[in-house]
Design an enzyme around this catalytic site. Structure first.
Site, short mmCIF file in Angstrom:
data_model
loop_
_atom_site.label_atom_id
_atom_site.label_comp_id
_atom_site.label_asym_id
_atom_site.label_seq_id
_atom_site.Cartn_x
_atom_site.Cartn_y
_atom_site.Cartn_z
CG HIS A 70 17.21 13.24 -17.39
ND1 HIS A 70 18.50 13.44 -17.79
CD2 HIS A 70 16.53 12.93 -18.52
CE1 HIS A 70 18.60 13.28 -19.10
NE2 HIS A 70 17.42 12.97 -19.56
CG ASP A 89 1.54 13.98 -12.76
OD1 ASP A 89 2.41 13.50 -13.49
OD2 ASP A 89 0.33 13.98 -13.08
CG HIS A 109 11.27 7.80 -21.58
ND1 HIS A 109 11.15 8.78 -22.54
CD2 HIS A 109 11.83 8.39 -20.51
CE1 HIS A 109 11.61 9.92 -22.06
NE2 HIS A 109 12.03 9.72 -20.83
CG HIS A 166 16.86 4.64 -15.64
ND1 HIS A 166 15.69 4.95 -14.98
CD2 HIS A 166 16.90 3.29 -15.74
CE1 HIS A 166 15.05 3.83 -14.69
NE2 HIS A 166 15.75 2.80 -15.14
#
Length: 749
Positions: free
Chosen positions: A103, A512, A55, A105
Site C-alpha cells: 500500500h 511475495d 494494479h 502510494h
C-alpha cells in the site's frame, strides 16, 4: 460522455491521460466501441480504466509471472494464485490462509490512512476465503529518518505509518506479530508498506472468490460507499507526483470499528454455510469485485446501483461503481438464505443491501434508476492488455572492492549499534499489540522481561486444540538486490528460510510482495524478471510452494527505489513447546557456527556505513542451505538456542543472542575465512549461530554431519568477548552494548 469514436489524436491522448491509460489503449477502446456503433457511457469507460490499470490486471507482469511461477505448488497446497489469498493445509481439519500486499502510494501521500487501510484490506483478503484472521505482518521501508525535504518529513512519514498500523490492528483485535523495518535514503518520500495477514479456516468452510450459480443474490455489506478512494488503483499505477490534490482523494478511509463486527458476521454466515462466493471490496471497488467474481465463475449478472448504500447521496453512478470505500464485502447467496443472513447482519449491527443477481450471460448489465448504463462483455471488461515489456541488463563496470577497516573496532561497534538499520525495533513494535487473542507463542522479542532481544521468527498457535504452530518471518535486503537482482533475491530467501530453521520450524510456504519502479524502463523490467526467476528457482530447489503474491510498480518520485522483493516465509512446527528462541540459555555452553559466512561485504550494513559501492554479489549455495535444514532437523534435541547470521553479520548475531539474557558469548573468529571486518560484518552465506547443550555436545556433533560446522566459542556470564589471533577485538559488558542498541530509534520514534 466521452467521445472517443470520433475524437482526434490530441483529444484521445488527453482522455487517455485523464483515465490513466496509454494512447494505444484508448485506441483499442475506440475500435471496440466503433464495433458497437456507440460511444462508451461514463461508467463503462471508468470501469475499463480501473480494470486495465497496472494494479488491477498486472498487464506488465502477467506474462513473466506465468512463465516463472506456474507449477509452484506442493501436495499440501489447496489454492495458490487462484483466489484472493493462498490456502494451504495445516492439519487434517484446518487450512491456513495467507496474503501480503503493498500500500505504497497511499502511504506516501497520507501515511496514517494509507498504512491503516493497507492493514484493513489485507484482513479482508483473508476473510473473504472464509478464514478467521489471526495474525498481521508488516514490512516497512523508509527513507533517511533525518530527511526533512519534500512535502512530508521522513520522521512524519515513519511515525504516521507506524501509527496507522498500530491503531488499525490494535482496534480490530488482531495481533501484529512479525515484519521488518529498513531505512535507506532511496525511499525518501516513497515509503513501501507491505501488509500481510494469516488466517485459519476449516477445510470444509473455505469460500471461493467466484460464483457459479445462476440466480444467486449479490449483496454488499459493511461500510457505506462514498467518494473516498476513487481512482485508487489508477493512482497506484503511475509515478507519484507531488502537490497533486487527486493523490489525496485517491486514499481510502479505514474504520476498524466497523471491521471488527463485520468479521464476526461474515464468519457466522460462513459457519452457517450460506455464502456461495465472496470477495472483498478493495482496489477498484465494486467494479473489480463484481466483475472478477462473476467472470471467474463463468457467470455474469445484473446490478442495480441505486440500491447501494451511500455516504453521499449525490454520487454519480460511475463514482459508486469505482469507489474504494473501505470495510465492505461482496457476497453471493441463494435467495432462500436471505432471511438467515439478514438476522446475522442484524445481530452484529451490519448494514447491507441486495444490489443484484447472477445471470448466465456473457454481458454484465448495470442499471441506475431504471436506466441501463452499462452493458458489456465481461471478458473484455476484465481482461485488459498483456504486455511483453522489453528488458535490458543495466550496464555497469564489475570490480572487486575491499571495504576499509575501522581504526578502532570498539568505537566503531558502539556507533554501529545505534545505526537505524542495526538497533532495536522496540520503539516501533511495542506500539503493536502482538499478544491479543493469546495465540502468540514466540513473540517479536525473546528473552527475559525488559531484557529482550529480536526473534528470528514469530510463532503462533492458530488452532486451540492443537500444539502445532506456524512460524512467520518477512523482509527483504534491497541493498543486495540492487547489486544483483537474481542473487540478491536468493539471499533474501535464504535469510527467511534460516529464520524459520532457527526457530525450530520447517519452511512450508512462500508469499511475495514485489516492489519495483517504472515497468516501461527496460532496466527495471530486467531487475523484476531476474528477481522472480530467483524466486522460482529457489522454490523448485527447496520444494516450497509459492502460494500468493503481489506486484507493485511505479514506486518512484524523482528517482526509482531499489528493487525490493519482500518475501514472507511461513514455517510449520509440530510442537510449539519445542520452539527455539534467540537468547543464550546457560553459561559455559559451546557455541557453533553452522554453514558458511562468505568473506565479502557486498550489500551489508557495514558497507553502507563505510559508503562503499559494490558491483558484484557472491552466489548463494542452495545445496548448503538444504543440507543445513537436514542437519538442524536431526540435531534439534541438543540445541538450546539459534540465531541466523544476517543484518549486521556475525557480530550482531553474537550480540543479539547476548542481549536477551544474563549470558554473553566468548568467541574466537581466527579460523573463519576473510579479513576481520568480513568475518564480523558479512551478511552473505548461509550461517547460523547455535548454542548447544554442553552435556549433549558430542551427540550434536555426530548428528550434524551434512554441512560445515565449527566451534567458535562458549557462553559466559554477562560479557561479550570476540578474539582473533590472540587479541581481543571487543571485550565489553553485554548491558553496556545493549544500552546503546536499544536506544537507536529514540530520536525518531
Amino acid at each position: 460522455m466521452y467521445n472517443i469514436i470520433e475524437g482526434t489524436n490530441e483529444e484521445l491522448t488527453k482522455i487517455a491521460s485523464g483515465l490513466g491509460l496509454t494512447y494505444d489503449e484508448i485506441v483499442m477502446l475506440r475500435n471496440y466501441f466503433r464495433g458497437l456503433g456507440r460511444n462508451p457511457t461514463d461508467i463503462e469507460i471508468q470501469a475499463i480504466a480501473q480494470g486495465w490499470s497496472e494494479h488491477s490486471c498486472y498487464k506488465s507482469s502477467k506474462l513473466y509471472l506465468k512463465k516463472y511461477f506456474s507449477g509452484l505448488k506442493s501436495d499440501y497446497t489447496i489454492l495458490t494464485m487462484e483466489d484472493d489469498a493462498g490456502v494451504i493445509s495445516f492439519d487434517s481439519n484446518y487450512a491456513y490462509v495467507v496474503k501480503m500486499e503493498s500500500h505504497n502510494h497511499p502511504s506516501a501521500v497520507e501515511p496514517y490512512g494509507g498504512a491503516a487501510t493497507g492493514v484493513g484490506g489485507i484482513i479482508r483478503d483473508v476473510l473473504c476465503m472464509g478464514a478467521q484472521p489471526v495474525a498481521l505482518v508488516d514490512s516497512l521501508y523508509f527513507g533517511d529518518p533525518d530527511n526533512e525535504k519534500g512535502n512530508l518529513t521522513e520522521r512524519f512519514i515513519i511515525n504516521r505509518v507506524v501509527g496507522g498500523i498500530r491503531d488499525y490492528g490494535n482496534r480490530v483485535g488482531i495481533p501484529t506479530v512479525a515484519g521488518s523495518v529498513n531505512f535507506n535514503p532511496i525511499y525518501n518520500g516513497m515509503p513501501l508498506v507491505n501488509a500481510g495477514c494469516i488466517g485459519i479456516v476449516r477445510k470444509d468452510h473455505v469460500v471461493r472468490s467466484r460464483i457459479s450459480k445462476e440466480g444467486d443474490l449479490l449483496i454488499v455489506c459493511g461500510g457505506r460507499t462514498g467518494r473516498d478512494g476513487i481512482h485508487g488503483v489508477n493512482f497506484a499505477s503511475k509515478i507519484l507526483k507531488a502537490d497533486n490534490e487527486e493523490n489525496r482523494n485517491a486514499v481510502q478511509l479505514g474504520n476498524p470499528i466497523i471491521k471488527e463486527p463485520l468479521i464476526h458476521a461474515i464468519l457466522e454466515a460462513n459457519e452457517a454455510g450460506i455464502i456461495d462466493g465472496m470477495k472483498d471490496l478493495g482496489g477498484g471497488g465494486l467494479s473489480s469485485a463484481v466483475s472478477e467474481m462473476l467472470f471467474a465463475g463463468d457467470m455474469s449478472g445484473i446490478i442495480n446501483l441505486d440500491r447501494v448504500l451511500l455516504k453521499d447521496s449525490n454520487m454519480e453512478p460511475w463514482e459508486i461503481w469505482v469507489s474504494e470505500s473501505q470495510e465492505r464485502m461482496f457476497l453471493a447467496i441463494d435467495p432462500s438464505n436471505l432471511e438467515k443472513i439478514k438476522k446475522i447482519f442484524g445481530k452484529w449491527g451490519i448494514e447491507y443491501s441486495v444490489i443484484g443477481e447472477t445471470l448466465k450471460s456473457p454481458n454484465l448489465i448495470i442499471q441506475h434508476n431504471g436506466e441501463k448504463i452499462l452493458d458489456m462483455d465481461l471478458s473484455f471488461l476484465t481482461g485488459g492488455p498483456v504486455y511483453a515489456r522489453s528488458y535490458r541488463k543495466p550496464e555497469k563496470v564489475e570490480k572487486t572492492v575491499l571495504d576499509r577497516e575501522p581504526e578502532n573496532y570498539r568505537n566503531f561497534i558502539l556507533e554501529f549499534l545505534s545505526n537505524p538499520n542495526i538497533c532495536s525495533r522496540f520503539n516501533i513494535v511495542r506500539q503493536y499489540d502482538f499478544t491479543v487473542r493469546g495465540d502468540t507463542i514466540v513473540k517479536p522479542f525473546a528473552g527475559m522481561p525488559n531484557h529482550e532481544t529480536h526473534s528470528d521468527a514469530t510463532i503462533i498457535k492458530p488452532v486451540e486444540e492443537s500444539y502445532q504452530g506456524l512460524c512467520l518471518t518477512s523482509g527483504s535486503i534491497p541493498e543486495m538486490v540492487g547489486i544483483d537482482p537474481y542473487w540478491g533475491t536468493m539471499h533474501v530467501l535464504s535469510e527467511g528460510y534460516r529464520n524459520i530453521l532457527s526457530s525450530g520450524g520447517t519452511p512450508h510456504s512462500v508469499v511475495d510482495a514485489l516492489n519495483f519502479g517504472n515497468p516501461a524502463n527496460p532496466e527495471t523490467m530486467y531487475r523484476f524478471i531476474e528477481s522472480i526467476h530467483a524466486i522460482s528457482d529457489f522454490c523448485r530447489a527447496t520444494g516450497l510452494p509459492l502460494v500468493s503474491g503481489n506486484v507493485s510498480f511505479y514506486n518512484e518520485t524523482e528517482w526509482e527505489i531499489l528493487p525490493t522483493p519482500n518475501m514472507l516465509l511461513i514455517g510449520k512446527i509440530e510442537d510449539i513447546r519445542k520452539a527455539k528462541t534467540v537468547e543464550a540459555k546457560h553459561s559455559r555452553n559451546p557455541v557453533y557456527l553452522a554453514g558458511t559466512i562468505l568473506p565479502d561485504l557486498a550489500g551489508s550494513q557495514y558497507s553502507s556505513a563505510m559508503h562503499t559501492r559494490h558491483s558484484i554479489l557472491p552466489h548463494m549455495d542452495i545445496n548448503e542451505l538444504i543440507a543445513l535444514k537436514d542437519d538442524i532437523d536431526s540435531s534439534k534435541d541438543y540445541i538450546e538456542s539459534m540465531h541466523d547470521i544476517s543484518t549486521g553479520g556475525l557480530l550482531m548475531s553474537i550480540l543479539e543472542m547476548s542481549f536477551g539474557s544474563h549470558y554473553g558469548i566468548e568467541a574466537d573468529i581466527s579460523s573463519i575465512p576473510g579479513r576481520t571486518n568480513e568475518k564480523l560484518f558479512s551478511e552473505l552465506g548461509n550461517g547460523i549461530l547455535i548454542e548447544v547443550r554442553k552435556s549433549d555436545e558430542e551427540k550434536f556433533r555426530k548428528s550434524f554431519s551434512r554441512s560445515k560446522l565449527e566451534k567458535i566459542g562458549v557462553t559466559i556470564e554477562g560479557e561479550v568477548r570476540i578474539m582473533e589471533n590472540g587479541r581481543y577485538i571487543l571485550s565489553e559488558k553485554s548491558n553496556k552494548l545493549r544500552s546503546v542498541w536499544e536506544k537507536g530509534l529514540d530520536s525518531y520514534i
